[in-house]
Design a protein around this motif. Structure first.
Motif, short mmCIF file in Angstrom:
data_model
loop_
_atom_site.label_atom_id
_atom_site.label_comp_id
_atom_site.label_asym_id
_atom_site.label_seq_id
_atom_site.Cartn_x
_atom_site.Cartn_y
_atom_site.Cartn_z
N ALA A 260 93.66 64.98 3.65
CA ALA A 260 94.81 64.60 4.47
C ALA A 260 94.46 63.41 5.37
N VAL A 261 93.25 63.42 5.95
CA VAL A 261 92.82 62.32 6.82
C VAL A 261 92.83 61.01 6.03
N ASP B 97 100.77 68.66 11.01
CA ASP B 97 102.09 68.62 10.36
C ASP B 97 101.97 68.19 8.91
N LYS B 98 101.14 67.21 8.65
CA LYS B 98 100.95 66.73 7.26
C LYS B 98 100.41 67.86 6.38
N LEU B 99 99.42 68.57 6.89
CA LEU B 99 98.84 69.67 6.12
C LEU B 99 99.86 70.78 5.90
N ASN B 100 100.60 71.10 6.94
CA ASN B 100 101.57 72.20 6.87
C ASN B 100 102.79 71.84 6.03
N ASP B 101 103.39 70.68 6.31
CA ASP B 101 104.65 70.31 5.68
C ASP B 101 104.49 69.73 4.28
N GLU B 102 103.58 68.78 4.13
CA GLU B 102 103.45 68.09 2.85
C GLU B 102 102.54 68.82 1.87
N GLN B 103 101.47 69.40 2.37
CA GLN B 103 100.51 70.02 1.46
C GLN B 103 100.61 71.54 1.45
#
Length: 180
Positions: A43-44, A58-64
């Motif tokens: 993600a980073v 948010d990226k980890l939760n929502d997108e991945q």
């Protein structure tokens, strides 16, 4: 189109390299190779530019669809900073992070009004830093922070100043016409 393919293959190459660095470190230090660590690392290196801990979560939760706790994010980023895979910046009271493998030297413009951060490159600055020799110190990279007011904020301030000048001159003109 060819440039996009080259950028994507370069990005994948960097991601493979940083995964290998992480794996080697974890194995050498008898630490667990958890899916969270690798998901956070991916993600980073998928993020564009600077990000906050919340944006990464948010990226980890929502997108991945890979939710992780704030403590896990913080501790994992701390590990990545030790491995020099991530750098932490403190801009105008906000802490932001950035993937830094293969990107150790760059400059930031920071607006003191809105807090907007933009990166820029300068061959002259790079050359100046490279030409400085330190005793008993090896340079790995640098970050330069230039503070000022961005063009958007400057335009807003100019409009506000012009509006105030016009209002003052109207008041002065109305007072002088009343005296006559």
């Amino acid at each position: 189109m060819k440039e996009i393919v080259t950028q994507n293959s370069r990005k994948e190459s960097v991601k493979t390299t940083v995964r290998n660095i992480l794996t080697s470190y974890l194995e050498q230090n008898n630490l667990r190779k958890t899916p969270e660590r690798y998901a956070i690392l991916n993600a980073v290196y998928d993020m564009d530019g600077h990000f906050t801990l919340e944006q990464l979560g948010d990226k980890l939760n929502d997108e991945q669809r890979f939710p992780v706790s704030r403590a896990t994010l913080y501790n994992t980023l701390k590990l990545f900073m030790e491995l020099r895979l991530v750098i932490r910046h403190r801009f105008q009271g906000a802490t932001k992070y950035e993937a830094c493998y293969d990107n150790n030297s760059h400059c930031h413009q920071i607006c003191t009004v809105c807090g907007r951060v933009t990166e820029f490159r300068s061959k002259k600055i790079n050359d100046a830093v490279a030409s400085v020799h330190h005793k008993r110190f090896r340079k790995d990279g640098f970050s330069l922070y230039v503070y000022g007011i961005c063009s958007t904020c400057r335009a807003v301030m100019t409009r506000q100043q012009n509006k105030l000048k016009n209002e003052k001159s109207e008041i002065i003109n109305s007072k002088s016409s009343k005296r006559k």
